[in-house]
Design a protein around this motif. Structure first.
Motif, PDB file in Angstrom:
ATOM      1  N   ALA A 120      19.574   9.223  16.532  1.00 28.14           N
ATOM      2  CA  ALA A 120      19.050  10.596  16.549  1.00 28.14           C
ATOM      3  C   ALA A 120      19.628  11.400  15.378  1.00 28.14           C
ATOM      4  O   ALA A 120      18.912  12.148  14.706  1.00 28.14           O
ATOM      5  CB  ALA A 120      19.359  11.276  17.880  1.00 28.14           C
ATOM      6  N   ILE A 121      20.929  11.246  15.124  1.00 32.85           N
ATOM      7  CA  ILE A 121      21.557  11.950  14.002  1.00 32.85           C
ATOM      8  C   ILE A 121      20.956  11.470  12.680  1.00 32.85           C
ATOM      9  O   ILE A 121      20.664  12.280  11.784  1.00 32.85           O
ATOM     10  CB  ILE A 121      23.091  11.771  14.030  1.00 32.85           C
ATOM     11  N   THR A 122      20.737  10.176  12.563  1.00 29.99           N
ATOM     12  CA  THR A 122      20.131   9.629  11.343  1.00 29.99           C
ATOM     13  C   THR A 122      18.728  10.167  11.142  1.00 29.99           C
ATOM     14  O   THR A 122      18.348  10.552  10.028  1.00 29.99           O
ATOM     15  CB  THR A 122      20.107   8.084  11.402  1.00 29.99           C
ATOM     16  N   TRP A 123      17.939  10.206  12.211  1.00 27.57           N
ATOM     17  CA  TRP A 123      16.581  10.764  12.118  1.00 27.57           C
ATOM     18  C   TRP A 123      16.639  12.221  11.665  1.00 27.57           C
ATOM     19  O   TRP A 123      15.807  12.664  10.887  1.00 27.57           O
ATOM     20  CB  TRP A 123      15.872  10.651  13.464  1.00 27.57           C
ATOM     21  N   GLY A 127      15.115  14.089   8.271  1.00 27.87           N
ATOM     22  CA  GLY A 127      14.032  15.033   8.513  1.00 27.87           C
ATOM     23  C   GLY A 127      12.969  14.531   9.470  1.00 27.87           C
ATOM     24  O   GLY A 127      11.888  15.104   9.557  1.00 27.87           O
ATOM     25  N   LEU A 128      13.277  13.474  10.240  1.00 34.05           N
ATOM     26  CA  LEU A 128      12.314  12.933  11.200  1.00 34.05           C
ATOM     27  C   LEU A 128      12.434  13.595  12.574  1.00 34.05           C
ATOM     28  O   LEU A 128      11.529  13.490  13.397  1.00 34.05           O
ATOM     29  CB  LEU A 128      12.519  11.412  11.355  1.00 34.05           C
ATOM     30  N   ILE A 179      21.979  23.891  23.662  1.00 37.93           N
ATOM     31  CA  ILE A 179      20.628  23.524  23.221  1.00 37.93           C
ATOM     32  C   ILE A 179      19.785  24.761  22.937  1.00 37.93           C
ATOM     33  O   ILE A 179      18.898  24.730  22.089  1.00 37.93           O
ATOM     34  CB  ILE A 179      19.897  22.594  24.221  1.00 37.93           C
ATOM     35  N   LYS A 180      20.089  25.855  23.628  1.00 36.59           N
ATOM     36  CA  LYS A 180      19.333  27.096  23.399  1.00 36.59           C
ATOM     37  C   LYS A 180      19.795  27.827  22.155  1.00 36.59           C
ATOM     38  O   LYS A 180      19.020  28.533  21.528  1.00 36.59           O
ATOM     39  CB  LYS A 180      19.484  28.042  24.598  1.00 36.59           C
ATOM     40  N   ASN A 181      21.063  27.678  21.832  1.00 39.06           N
ATOM     41  CA  ASN A 181      21.657  28.493  20.777  1.00 39.06           C
ATOM     42  C   ASN A 181      21.958  27.732  19.488  1.00 39.06           C
ATOM     43  O   ASN A 181      22.572  28.291  18.582  1.00 39.06           O
ATOM     44  CB  ASN A 181      22.946  29.133  21.308  1.00 39.06           C
ATOM     45  N   ALA A 182      21.538  26.490  19.414  1.00 38.44           N
ATOM     46  CA  ALA A 182      21.811  25.693  18.211  1.00 38.44           C
ATOM     47  C   ALA A 182      21.085  26.278  17.010  1.00 38.44           C
ATOM     48  O   ALA A 182      19.937  26.716  17.119  1.00 38.44           O
ATOM     49  CB  ALA A 182      21.361  24.250  18.440  1.00 38.44           C
ATOM     50  N   PRO A 183      21.754  26.294  15.857  1.00 31.44           N
ATOM     51  CA  PRO A 183      21.076  26.803  14.657  1.00 31.44           C
ATOM     52  C   PRO A 183      19.920  25.888  14.266  1.00 31.44           C
ATOM     53  O   PRO A 183      19.968  24.682  14.498  1.00 31.44           O
ATOM     54  CB  PRO A 183      22.175  26.792  13.593  1.00 31.44           C
ATOM     55  N   ARG A 184      18.903  26.475  13.699  1.00 31.50           N
ATOM     56  CA  ARG A 184      17.747  25.705  13.235  1.00 31.50           C
ATOM     57  C   ARG A 184      18.176  24.764  12.108  1.00 31.50           C
ATOM     58  O   ARG A 184      18.913  25.160  11.204  1.00 31.50           O
ATOM     59  CB  ARG A 184      16.665  26.670  12.750  1.00 31.50           C
ATOM     60  N   TRP A 185      17.711  23.523  12.148  1.00 28.29           N
ATOM     61  CA  TRP A 185      18.022  22.574  11.093  1.00 28.29           C
ATOM     62  C   TRP A 185      17.095  22.814   9.914  1.00 28.29           C
ATOM     63  O   TRP A 185      16.009  23.365  10.045  1.00 28.29           O
ATOM     64  CB  TRP A 185      17.903  21.140  11.608  1.00 28.29           C
ATOM     65  N   ARG A 186      17.503  22.393   8.760  1.00 25.20           N
ATOM     66  CA  ARG A 186      16.839  22.668   7.500  1.00 25.20           C
ATOM     67  C   ARG A 186      15.451  22.027   7.426  1.00 25.20           C
ATOM     68  O   ARG A 186      15.271  20.886   7.817  1.00 25.20           O
ATOM     69  CB  ARG A 186      17.662  22.128   6.347  1.00 25.20           C
TER      70      ARG A 186
END
Length: 195
Positions: A120-123, A127-128, A179-186
């Protein structure tokens, strides 16, 4: 804030582990159910998998199991779930679980759980998959893995920015909140995937 309706939970099927781990799994299942969040997991009936399912179902939650046919044929599947999906292979199972998920939480587990988490981290790095990934570090279980990830960053196998791909939580409640407050990934994850 992220819109989360389904969480993929990676966890172990061992029934020999310390009760703290099974309690964390049960509590996570209950907490997500109480928040109206559907759970997708590996469909096992023992260990942390069984406790997670029990916590969700006892709190009127929806829990979907995804299991490869060879495991189902061995009798490892949990028949009490909201829905049980049978896949042709382990690869198809993992892809299906991530496809259904708005976020990932990894409870403690063995090789299979760690392999799923690392995939999951690799994906996410490629950007998958761009949704939250939470490492539930019950009793410091994942400290060696977290240290290894930090070592990868220090040794320039990953960028400093990649540290933002996961969040470490110490309790089930913290994980459910994260999970609700995680920053958006790039959106440009692939541009920084390689160093």
């Amino acid at each position: 804030m992220n819109s989360i309706s389904t969480v993929c939970v990676y966890c172990a099927s061992s029934s020999k582990v310390d009760v703290d781990f099974t309690n964390a799994a049960y509590n996570l299942g209950a907490e997500l159910a109480e928040k109206g969040i559907r759970i997708v997991f590996g469909a096992g009936k023992c260990g942390l998998m069984g406790a997670l399912a029990e916590g969700a179902l006892k709190n009127n939650g929806e829990i979907v199991g995804v299991i490869p046919k060879f495991m189902y044929d061995e009798g490892w599947g949990n028949e009490t779930l909201t829905r049980l999906e049978i896949t042709a292979s382990m690869h198809e199972r993992k892809e299906r679980m991530l496809h259904l998920a708005d976020a990932v939480i990894a409870l403690p587990g063995g090789c299979g759980t760690m392999e799923e988490l690392m995939e999951a981290i690799t994906w996410k790095q490629l950007g998958l998959f761009s949704r939250p990934i939470i490492i539930l570090n019950t009793n410091g279980y994942y400290n060696p893995l977290i240290n290894m990830l930090e070592s990868a960053i220090r040794n320039l196998f990953m960028r400093d920015e990649h540290r933002n791909m996961w969040i470490v939580a110490e309790t089930s409640h913290e994980a459910a909140e994260a999970i609700k407050n995680a920053p958006r990934w790039r959106d440009d994850a692939r541009k920084i995937a390689a160093i």
